[in-house]
Design an enzyme around this catalytic site. Structure first.
Site, mmCIF file in Angstrom:
data_model
loop_
_atom_site.group_PDB
_atom_site.id
_atom_site.type_symbol
_atom_site.label_atom_id
_atom_site.label_comp_id
_atom_site.label_asym_id
_atom_site.label_seq_id
_atom_site.Cartn_x
_atom_site.Cartn_y
_atom_site.Cartn_z
ATOM 1 N N GLY A 239 0.780 -1.228 0.000
ATOM 2 C CA GLY A 239 0.000 0.000 0.000
ATOM 3 C C GLY A 239 0.807 1.270 0.000
ATOM 4 O O GLY A 239 0.237 2.363 0.106
ATOM 5 N N THR A 240 2.135 1.182 -0.120
ATOM 6 C CA THR A 240 2.965 2.389 -0.060
ATOM 7 C C THR A 240 3.149 3.059 -1.419
ATOM 8 O O THR A 240 3.734 4.134 -1.486
ATOM 9 C CB THR A 240 4.340 2.058 0.530
ATOM 10 O OG1 THR A 240 4.895 0.933 -0.166
ATOM 11 C CG2 THR A 240 4.214 1.723 2.010
ATOM 12 N N GLY A 241 2.692 2.429 -2.502
ATOM 13 C CA GLY A 241 2.708 3.090 -3.799
ATOM 14 C C GLY A 241 3.701 2.541 -4.793
ATOM 15 O O GLY A 241 4.085 3.248 -5.729
ATOM 16 N N LYS A 242 4.126 1.291 -4.661
ATOM 17 C CA LYS A 242 5.102 0.726 -5.600
ATOM 18 C C LYS A 242 4.496 0.568 -6.995
ATOM 19 O O LYS A 242 5.080 0.996 -7.994
ATOM 20 C CB LYS A 242 5.584 -0.631 -5.067
ATOM 21 C CG LYS A 242 6.258 -0.560 -3.699
ATOM 22 C CD LYS A 242 6.783 -1.903 -3.283
ATOM 23 C CE LYS A 242 5.681 -2.919 -3.077
ATOM 24 N NZ LYS A 242 4.768 -2.564 -1.981
ATOM 25 N N HIS A 459 -12.251 -0.932 32.375
ATOM 26 C CA HIS A 459 -11.067 -1.366 31.635
ATOM 27 C C HIS A 459 -10.520 -0.218 30.782
ATOM 28 O O HIS A 459 -9.319 0.097 30.830
ATOM 29 C CB HIS A 459 -11.425 -2.563 30.744
ATOM 30 C CG HIS A 459 -10.267 -3.139 29.995
ATOM 31 N ND1 HIS A 459 -9.626 -4.295 30.367
ATOM 32 C CD2 HIS A 459 -9.624 -2.715 28.876
ATOM 33 C CE1 HIS A 459 -8.645 -4.554 29.532
ATOM 34 N NE2 HIS A 459 -8.624 -3.604 28.598
ATOM 35 N N GLU A 460 -11.399 0.416 29.997
ATOM 36 C CA GLU A 460 -10.940 1.510 29.135
ATOM 37 C C GLU A 460 -10.557 2.744 29.951
ATOM 38 O O GLU A 460 -9.625 3.482 29.583
ATOM 39 C CB GLU A 460 -12.023 1.862 28.114
ATOM 40 C CG GLU A 460 -12.434 0.717 27.205
ATOM 41 C CD GLU A 460 -11.258 0.121 26.452
ATOM 42 O OE1 GLU A 460 -10.269 0.849 26.203
ATOM 43 O OE2 GLU A 460 -11.306 -1.077 26.128
ATOM 44 N N HIS A 463 -6.966 2.306 31.045
ATOM 45 C CA HIS A 463 -6.015 2.699 30.004
ATOM 46 C C HIS A 463 -5.861 4.216 29.951
ATOM 47 O O HIS A 463 -4.744 4.746 29.848
ATOM 48 C CB HIS A 463 -6.495 2.192 28.639
ATOM 49 C CG HIS A 463 -6.315 0.723 28.438
ATOM 50 N ND1 HIS A 463 -5.111 0.098 28.584
ATOM 51 C CD2 HIS A 463 -7.208 -0.253 28.076
ATOM 52 C CE1 HIS A 463 -5.251 -1.198 28.329
ATOM 53 N NE2 HIS A 463 -6.522 -1.435 28.023
ATOM 54 N N ASP A 535 -4.073 -6.829 24.928
ATOM 55 C CA ASP A 535 -3.086 -6.086 25.720
ATOM 56 C C ASP A 535 -1.924 -6.983 26.122
ATOM 57 O O ASP A 535 -0.751 -6.598 26.031
ATOM 58 C CB ASP A 535 -3.746 -5.503 26.972
ATOM 59 C CG ASP A 535 -4.897 -4.580 26.633
ATOM 60 O OD1 ASP A 535 -4.891 -4.033 25.518
ATOM 61 O OD2 ASP A 535 -5.796 -4.412 27.477
#
Length: 672
Positions: A239-242, A459-460, A463, A535
């Protein structure tokens, strides 16, 4: 022009081309006509009408054929009357009868004729001529034997004509299996992609543009004694454009451009791949100077000698050997440049990468902040956006994103705005698109019990609190308990910095922040759940990478075992070292877990505030967290435009190699 002339040749004299078919058709018509001459009439009459014809004296001749059928011939003057309108027409002359009559036994038919004339007043009437013949329908008898040979003859002529004409239709595929499948782009098939459509790859564009310039102005380089590289290898993540860069080369270069995939050389038949390589370079030399682009070259360029079956013939190795010879062998011609692309350079054969074949290796990585802004500018040209949407804002929202990811986000935002019946795409649509790309589709119909929702909220919140009060943790952007995707019940998002060097303190802080969810569950409920699986996976890989890849442990030492193991079942160190590594990893993990629990016990009040507010609103932005528990102590100055909208990429830890990718260490995403 050459292709056009070739395409017009078959139409200049179509009669000569199909002359043999006309001859075959004429012979068939003659045979059918001869068969029909010997055939009897199709009009059959009854015994009463036959007797009436004889009694009236209209019958000129009766021919008994094969003692079965009587062919009746009517006198010429009588045949023109109306009562004989149903008579068969003599299309082939007088040899054809007007009527047929099944006579039965031959003796009874003769007596029947004699009796008819004996019972009648036959004065002035001539008795019909009665003859007997034996006829053979030789074509009908031979036809069952001739048909198979005629069919084989026609099939053979058809195949030979297809082969000799070089046709590429379905009938000739079996004979063209060794031909190259490359697609040719020249001045008649212009590619619309140019270098202006490629953004964020300035260094790679310069390298490739030099190749294009050499093909256009070779004397500029050869006059100084320089030689252009024979091969250019584009290396980078998906996906980098090669491939996009190769399309731009095809659009910019004023020379023929052959495009083919590495898998197009691979077939189950032995020798086909090598034959296609030879045919491709043969066509390229005829069109020289030209460019050959091979996408996903690792399909045929893998290192030889790996996973070989004893006594077997590896078709992929034969294809690679032929490619090596064509690129730099005794028969190498000038003017053919090869551009290849792969995202797995580690599996390529060393002979393929040596100077003289692929002289240049261009690394194409994920774009930085400036590169992402350029890519957004390219994709936003085709989208109706509001004034608040700016490429600079979106680029800071997408750290670690590749060009294909950015194109996907722009398209998703446009689709979301259309679904909402908007006239233009605003920033909220891009936020929703980012949430969807990173976290997945929002599961509005997923029913979660109040107890489970409370566990997710704490839980969140754990974090968020740990990340808020740890110095080296990335700034929080959003925390939500809205379920998305498969198994994602909630997540916290952070805005990482563009960092290329990570210190031990930074890794430990991020491990502690990742443990915040499980630590919060343990403190509040005195129990733990399966929600911390992702995690734990992230922390474990991070800890092993610190010891076995980056040498960040005094006891294990400054050693790196990355890349030393060829076999996944065999470790590149002794059992004693393995035991020591496992022991040190457990110590690091346990220390950071206890550190997270101590921090949350100290900030228990802030944890309760965030968890309760999450249960009410389900989504909290950075501004909400600031209003609830105060400003983050370690915040750095950051643009207000992206303060509440920035979203990170997924984690950059490669699970199969226990590797921390340096360009993605800043990206964090904690899920339950």
């Amino acid at each position: 022009m050459e292709n056009q002339e070739n395409s017009e040749k078959p139409n200049k004299n179509p009669i000569n081309r199909f002359g043999s078919y006309w001859i075959y058709g004429l012979i068939a018509l003659i045979l059918i006509a001869l068969n029909m001459v010997n055939m009897g009439s199709d009009t059959e009459i009854s015994s009463n009408r036959f007797e009436q014809m004889v009694q009236e004296g209209d019958v000129e001749k009766i021919v008994v054929v094969n003692e079965e059928v009587a062919h009746i011939y009517i006198k010429a003057d009588k045949a023109k009357s109306d009562k004989y309108q149903d008579a068969a027409k003599n299309s082939f002359g007088s040899a054809r009868a007007h009527y047929t009559y099944n006579i039965g036994p031959q003796e009874s038919f003769g007596r029947q004729i004699e009796k008819l004339f004996a019972d009648l007043n036959t004065e002035g009437l001539a008795m019909p001529i009665l003859t007997y013949e034996k006829r053979q329908n030789w074509l009908g008898n031979l036809l069952p034997y001739l048909l198979p040979f005629v069919f084989l003859l026609i099939l053979w002529i058809f195949i030979m004509r297809r082969v000799s004409s070089g046709s590429s239709g379905p009938g000739a595929q079996i004979f063209n299996i060794g031909k190259s499948k490359a697609t040719l782009f020249d001045k008649n098939t212009k590619v619309n992609v140019t270098f202006a459509d490629v953004a964020g790859l300035d260094e790679a564009k310069e390298e490739v543009m030099e190749v294009v310039d050499f093909l256009k102005n070779p004397k500029k380089y050869t006059s100084l004694g320089g030689k252009i590289p024979k091969g250019v290898l584009l290396i980078g993540p998906p996906g980098t454009g090669k491939t996009l860069l190769a399309k731009a080369v095809a659009g910019e270069a004023a020379v023929p451009f052959f495009s083919i995939s590495g898998s197009d050389f691979v077939e189950m038949f032995v020798g086909v791949g090598a034959s296609r390589v030879r045919d491709l370079f043969k066509q390229a030399r005829e069109k020289a100077p030209c460019i050959i682009f091979i996408d996903e070259i690792d399909a045929i360029g893998r290192a030889r000698g790996r996973n070989n079956i004893q006594g077997g013939n590896d078709e992929r190795e034969n294809t690679l050997n032929q490619l090596l010879v064509e690129m730099d062998g005794f028969s190498t011609d000038k003017g053919v440049i090869i551009i290849a692309a792969t995202n797995r350079p580690d599996v390529l054969d060393t002979a393929l990468l040596r100077p003289g074949r692929f002289d240049r290796q261009i690394s194409i990585d994920a774009p930085d902040l400036k590169g992402r802004e350029q890519i957004f500018n390219v994709h936003l040209k085709n989208i109706k956006i509001s004034s608040e949407v700016k490429a600079s804002i979106l680029s800071e929202m997408t750290p670690g994103f590749a060009g294909a990811d950015i194109a996907n986000i722009c398209n998703e935002a446009a689709l979301i705005a259309a679904r909402r019946n908007k006239t233009e795409v605003d920033l909220d649509d891009f936020n929703y698109a980012l949430d969807r790309v990173i976290g997945g589709l929002e599961k509005k119909n997923k029913l979660i019990s109040p107890d489970e929702k409370k566990i997710i909220a704490y839980h969140e919140a754990g974090h968020a609190v740990c990340g808020w009060y740890l110095e080296h943790a990335s700034p929080l952007v959003k925390v939500t308990i809205v379920p998305r995707g498969i198994g994602t019940l909630g997540y916290a998002q952070y805005l990482p910095k563009e960092e290329y060097i990570i210190r031990t303190e930074q890794l430990l802080d991020r491990m502690c922040m990742t443990f915040g969810g499980r630590a919060a569950e343990s403190i509040v409920f005195d129990k733990i759940s399966t929600g911390a699986q992702s995690d734990l996976d992230m922390v474990t890989k991070m800890a092993y990478s610190m010891l076995t890849v980056y040498g960040m442990n005094e006891k294990v030492g400054n050693v790196s075992f990355y890349g030393l193991s060829k076999d996944q079942f065999q470790k590149p160190y002794s059992e004693a070292t393995a035991s020591m590594i496992d022991e040190e990893v457990r110590k690091i993990v346990e220390n950071q877990y206890q550190r997270a629990k101590n921090l949350l016990r100290e900030k228990r009040n802030e944890l309760e505030i965030l968890a309760n507010r999450l249960l009410e609103k389900e989504v909290l932005l950075k501004s909400d967290v600031t209003a609830l528990i105060g400003t983050r102590p370690y915040d750095v100055s950051r643009s207000e435009d992206v303060e509440e909208t920035a979203i990170p990429d997924a984690s950059g830890f490669a699970p199969d190699k226990r590797e921390l990718l340096p360009d993605k260490l800043e990206e964090e995403k904690t899920e339950e």
